[in-house]
Design a protein around this motif. Sequence first.
Motif, PDB file in Angstrom:
ATOM      1  N   HIS A   1      18.822  57.022  53.144  1.00  0.00           N
ATOM      2  CA  HIS A   1      17.822  56.704  54.008  1.00  0.00           C
ATOM      3  C   HIS A   1      16.846  57.886  54.292  1.00  0.00           C
ATOM      4  O   HIS A   1      15.582  58.124  54.172  1.00  0.00           O
ATOM      5  CB  HIS A   1      17.768  55.908  55.224  1.00  0.00           C
ATOM      6  CG  HIS A   1      16.644  55.421  55.930  1.00  0.00           C
ATOM      7  ND1 HIS A   1      15.506  54.823  55.517  1.00  0.00           N
ATOM      8  CD2 HIS A   1      16.583  55.648  57.279  1.00  0.00           C
ATOM      9  CE1 HIS A   1      14.654  54.699  56.628  1.00  0.00           C
ATOM     10  NE2 HIS A   1      15.192  55.182  57.519  1.00  0.00           N
ATOM     11  N   ASP A   2      17.357  58.799  55.073  1.00  0.00           N
ATOM     12  CA  ASP A   2      16.846  60.161  55.476  1.00  0.00           C
ATOM     13  C   ASP A   2      16.308  61.044  54.510  1.00  0.00           C
ATOM     14  O   ASP A   2      15.700  61.631  54.590  1.00  0.00           O
ATOM     15  CB  ASP A   2      17.880  60.882  56.248  1.00  0.00           C
ATOM     16  CG  ASP A   2      17.281  61.897  57.287  1.00  0.00           C
ATOM     17  OD1 ASP A   2      16.000  61.456  57.802  1.00  0.00           O
ATOM     18  OD2 ASP A   2      17.943  63.025  57.335  1.00  0.00           O
TER      19      ASP A   2
ATOM     20  N   ARG B   1      20.351  50.981  50.963  1.00  0.00           N
ATOM     21  CA  ARG B   1      20.533  49.658  50.927  1.00  0.00           C
ATOM     22  C   ARG B   1      22.039  49.281  50.208  1.00  0.00           C
ATOM     23  O   ARG B   1      22.903  48.460  50.565  1.00  0.00           O
ATOM     24  CB  ARG B   1      19.533  48.749  50.300  1.00  0.00           C
ATOM     25  CG  ARG B   1      19.915  47.223  50.505  1.00  0.00           C
ATOM     26  CD  ARG B   1      18.795  46.182  49.880  1.00  0.00           C
ATOM     27  NE  ARG B   1      19.252  44.875  49.923  1.00  0.00           N
ATOM     28  CZ  ARG B   1      19.390  44.031  50.752  1.00  0.00           C
ATOM     29  NH1 ARG B   1      19.349  44.404  52.187  1.00  0.00           N
ATOM     30  NH2 ARG B   1      19.572  42.886  50.550  1.00  0.00           N
ATOM     31  N   ARG B   2      22.168  49.824  49.030  1.00  0.00           N
ATOM     32  CA  ARG B   2      23.333  49.478  48.296  1.00  0.00           C
ATOM     33  C   ARG B   2      24.673  50.135  49.130  1.00  0.00           C
ATOM     34  O   ARG B   2      25.750  49.249  49.319  1.00  0.00           O
ATOM     35  CB  ARG B   2      23.457  50.421  46.780  1.00  0.00           C
ATOM     36  CG  ARG B   2      24.621  50.348  46.022  1.00  0.00           C
ATOM     37  CD  ARG B   2      24.656  50.944  44.751  1.00  0.00           C
ATOM     38  NE  ARG B   2      23.983  52.351  44.878  1.00  0.00           N
ATOM     39  CZ  ARG B   2      24.630  53.400  44.958  1.00  0.00           C
ATOM     40  NH1 ARG B   2      26.008  53.370  45.146  1.00  0.00           N
ATOM     41  NH2 ARG B   2      24.243  54.645  44.893  1.00  0.00           N
ATOM     42  N   HIS B   3      24.540  51.131  49.749  1.00  0.00           N
ATOM     43  CA  HIS B   3      25.482  51.867  50.500  1.00  0.00           C
ATOM     44  C   HIS B   3      25.726  50.743  51.831  1.00  0.00           C
ATOM     45  O   HIS B   3      27.026  50.370  52.375  1.00  0.00           O
ATOM     46  CB  HIS B   3      25.139  53.295  51.098  1.00  0.00           C
ATOM     47  CG  HIS B   3      25.476  54.128  50.116  1.00  0.00           C
ATOM     48  ND1 HIS B   3      26.655  54.505  49.614  1.00  0.00           N
ATOM     49  CD2 HIS B   3      24.702  55.319  49.535  1.00  0.00           C
ATOM     50  CE1 HIS B   3      26.645  55.288  48.602  1.00  0.00           C
ATOM     51  NE2 HIS B   3      25.476  56.007  48.788  1.00  0.00           N
TER      52      HIS B   3
ATOM     53  N   ALA C   1      28.691  44.289  63.134  1.00  0.00           N
ATOM     54  CA  ALA C   1      27.457  44.094  63.739  1.00  0.00           C
ATOM     55  C   ALA C   1      26.748  45.430  63.483  1.00  0.00           C
ATOM     56  O   ALA C   1      25.395  45.339  63.520  1.00  0.00           O
ATOM     57  CB  ALA C   1      27.643  43.854  65.366  1.00  0.00           C
ATOM     58  N   GLN C   2      27.223  46.558  63.645  1.00  0.00           N
ATOM     59  CA  GLN C   2      26.551  47.986  63.624  1.00  0.00           C
ATOM     60  C   GLN C   2      25.978  48.001  62.382  1.00  0.00           C
ATOM     61  O   GLN C   2      24.947  48.281  61.922  1.00  0.00           O
ATOM     62  CB  GLN C   2      27.558  49.099  63.799  1.00  0.00           C
ATOM     63  CG  GLN C   2      26.937  50.489  63.393  1.00  0.00           C
ATOM     64  CD  GLN C   2      28.034  51.502  63.781  1.00  0.00           C
ATOM     65  OE1 GLN C   2      28.028  51.741  64.928  1.00  0.00           O
ATOM     66  NE2 GLN C   2      28.517  52.139  62.761  1.00  0.00           N
ATOM     67  N   VAL C   3      26.682  47.478  61.134  1.00  0.00           N
ATOM     68  CA  VAL C   3      25.969  47.561  59.888  1.00  0.00           C
ATOM     69  C   VAL C   3      24.927  46.851  59.565  1.00  0.00           C
ATOM     70  O   VAL C   3      23.927  46.872  58.903  1.00  0.00           O
ATOM     71  CB  VAL C   3      27.093  47.232  58.688  1.00  0.00           C
ATOM     72  CG1 VAL C   3      26.628  47.469  57.462  1.00  0.00           C
ATOM     73  CG2 VAL C   3      28.352  48.272  58.910  1.00  0.00           C
ATOM     74  N   HIS C   4      24.802  45.619  60.359  1.00  0.00           N
ATOM     75  CA  HIS C   4      23.651  44.676  60.248  1.00  0.00           C
ATOM     76  C   HIS C   4      22.757  45.362  60.990  1.00  0.00           C
ATOM     77  O   HIS C   4      21.460  45.082  60.688  1.00  0.00           O
ATOM     78  CB  HIS C   4      24.108  43.329  61.054  1.00  0.00           C
ATOM     79  CG  HIS C   4      24.790  42.118  60.192  1.00  0.00           C
ATOM     80  ND1 HIS C   4      24.121  41.561  59.150  1.00  0.00           N
ATOM     81  CD2 HIS C   4      25.885  41.464  60.038  1.00  0.00           C
ATOM     82  CE1 HIS C   4      24.823  40.756  58.437  1.00  0.00           C
ATOM     83  NE2 HIS C   4      25.921  40.712  59.033  1.00  0.00           N
ATOM     84  N   GLY C   5      22.875  45.960  62.042  1.00  0.00           N
ATOM     85  CA  GLY C   5      21.793  46.877  62.533  1.00  0.00           C
ATOM     86  C   GLY C   5      21.229  47.631  61.696  1.00  0.00           C
ATOM     87  O   GLY C   5      19.889  47.984  61.827  1.00  0.00           O
ATOM     88  N   SER C   6      22.005  48.580  60.809  1.00  0.00           N
ATOM     89  CA  SER C   6      21.346  49.430  59.965  1.00  0.00           C
ATOM     90  C   SER C   6      20.697  48.771  58.947  1.00  0.00           C
ATOM     91  O   SER C   6      19.488  49.289  58.597  1.00  0.00           O
ATOM     92  CB  SER C   6      22.679  50.129  59.239  1.00  0.00           C
ATOM     93  OG  SER C   6      23.278  50.938  60.352  1.00  0.00           O
ATOM     94  N   LEU C   7      21.000  47.638  58.439  1.00  0.00           N
ATOM     95  CA  LEU C   7      20.145  46.839  57.575  1.00  0.00           C
ATOM     96  C   LEU C   7      18.934  46.372  58.216  1.00  0.00           C
ATOM     97  O   LEU C   7      18.001  46.260  57.326  1.00  0.00           O
ATOM     98  CB  LEU C   7      21.048  45.500  56.882  1.00  0.00           C
ATOM     99  CG  LEU C   7      22.061  45.899  56.005  1.00  0.00           C
ATOM    100  CD1 LEU C   7      23.173  44.858  55.731  1.00  0.00           C
ATOM    101  CD2 LEU C   7      21.454  46.395  54.436  1.00  0.00           C
ATOM    102  N   SER C   8      18.905  46.005  59.452  1.00  0.00           N
ATOM    103  CA  SER C   8      17.763  45.507  59.873  1.00  0.00           C
ATOM    104  C   SER C   8      16.903  46.827  60.038  1.00  0.00           C
ATOM    105  O   SER C   8      15.635  46.512  59.883  1.00  0.00           O
ATOM    106  CB  SER C   8      18.121  44.973  61.416  1.00  0.00           C
ATOM    107  OG  SER C   8      16.903  44.797  62.091  1.00  0.00           O
TER     108      SER C   8
ATOM    109  N   LEU D   1      16.735  49.154  57.864  1.00  0.00           N
ATOM    110  CA  LEU D   1      16.035  49.593  56.756  1.00  0.00           C
ATOM    111  C   LEU D   1      15.005  48.427  56.422  1.00  0.00           C
ATOM    112  O   LEU D   1      13.944  48.962  55.803  1.00  0.00           O
ATOM    113  CB  LEU D   1      17.161  49.683  55.578  1.00  0.00           C
ATOM    114  CG  LEU D   1      16.649  49.974  54.420  1.00  0.00           C
ATOM    115  CD1 LEU D   1      16.536  51.516  54.273  1.00  0.00           C
ATOM    116  CD2 LEU D   1      17.906  49.655  53.431  1.00  0.00           C
ATOM    117  N   ALA D   2      15.284  47.405  56.513  1.00  0.00           N
ATOM    118  CA  ALA D   2      14.327  46.413  56.369  1.00  0.00           C
ATOM    119  C   ALA D   2      13.087  46.372  57.017  1.00  0.00           C
ATOM    120  O   ALA D   2      11.987  46.293  56.340  1.00  0.00           O
ATOM    121  CB  ALA D   2      14.957  44.989  56.695  1.00  0.00           C
ATOM    122  N   CYS D   3      12.908  46.754  58.179  1.00  0.00           N
ATOM    123  CA  CYS D   3      11.892  46.778  59.056  1.00  0.00           C
ATOM    124  C   CYS D   3      10.926  48.222  58.531  1.00  0.00           C
ATOM    125  O   CYS D   3       9.865  48.000  58.383  1.00  0.00           O
ATOM    126  CB  CYS D   3      12.152  47.173  60.583  1.00  0.00           C
ATOM    127  SG  CYS D   3      10.761  46.706  61.635  1.00  0.00           S
TER     128      CYS D   3
END
Length: 444
Positions: free
Chosen positions: A205-206, A214-216, A234-241, A243-245
């Motif tokens: 992402h960076d 997203r794949r990772h 929960a942490q990984v869901h936060g990362s996906l959130s 990225l989506a935003c």
Amino acid sequence: MIAASRPSRCARCGANLAADNGSGRCAPCQRAERDRIVAAPDVPPSFWSHEPLRHALADRHLGRVVRAYRHHPYHGRQPLPQTTVAGWFGITQAQLSRIENGPEVVHLDRLAHWARVLRIPAHTLWFRLPAAPGDTPLPADVVEVGPQLIRALRSADRQVGGKNLYSTVLTHLAAFSGPAGPPAMSPQVLMATATLREMAGWMAHDSGDSTTSRRHFLAALALAVDSRDALLVAQVHGSLSHLACHGGNAEAAISHARDGLGAVAQVEAGALARARLLALQARGLAAAGLTADCRASLQRAESAFAEAAPAPTEWLSPFDRTSFDIESARCLLRLGDVTAALRILNGNVAERPGGRVRSQALARMLLATALVGQARIEEACDLTHQTVELTHGLVSAVVLDQLRHLALLLRSHAARCSDVPQLLDRLRDAIWERRWVALPLPTA
């Protein structure tokens, strides 16, 4: 009127219920039902004798097995939602629907992984499971080196950016994963691998590669679910959130934040995770234009952050006041509340950058954006000069995008402020010097 009779025994385990318990579940079973958000529950041996499940196993069709599993009366009057079971597998609801209704799955690695997730007894299966997790020696790296490695990689990432470290993380991922694959990993190896996967996602992402990121993240989520660690899920869901935003998908950002909150709803040590997820949820709500909901989520995030203790394990990313303030300021700027964003960011950028170069750069650029919004152009120019100087050794597509955004905002003020043309020249040169950040990432 005759009062409705209350059940006297737990419908799940058969234990006696208290007279005032109208839920139909004893306390241990209620806790188990909450835990099933993260992973499949422990079920009694008789569970697998249910006729629809026996027929599905005899048909050798794992999709039908999953469907029979979801509709088992053990789970209650309503079947388990596809979204819940899909979360255990680390796939989407649509993918699970195709598995249930499509042709039989023949790949042994998938069959074995899903059978382990559901904890299907080996003697009921039509294929041989690989070695159990306990049969695989635990690499010494995980216990002795793993946490130190994670700390070192995170520290370096904050200072030099993900592009410079992505290949290094892939190398460590290969060493941690080994040839055995997820079904044979112990929980500790799964957590270490999930953490490295998530780190690879952030570095992608960076580097400006959202697809690889997203794949990772999705791979990290599957590993975290297998590890049965609710905080990591929960942490990984936060990362996906996040990225989506970042990609403009407010609905997915809110959904992932809420999934993460569900995973830690009953976790005593989850206040810090809840603070981060509530802030990310607020960000998605702001992007969706839901102002009141956004502010309410931010208030809940602040309350959770105030009571939070440090992350309980090394596998979890730190989420400190700087990180929290950046998320809050993003929300407030999106809502147009420049004054509140300035109030938050002013104290933040007064701190010395230390080793958190990227976080401080992002805070400064958010503050500069807010200053432009109040027509305080000279102050915005000073801060932007500081940011260019601060990020001289940082290779980050995210930072470069923010610098480009600031250049666009400042361009309309070039005629009225003599500081702007010189700054625009400097920004153009800085962006040109770092253009190699856009080169493709190396493959695993």
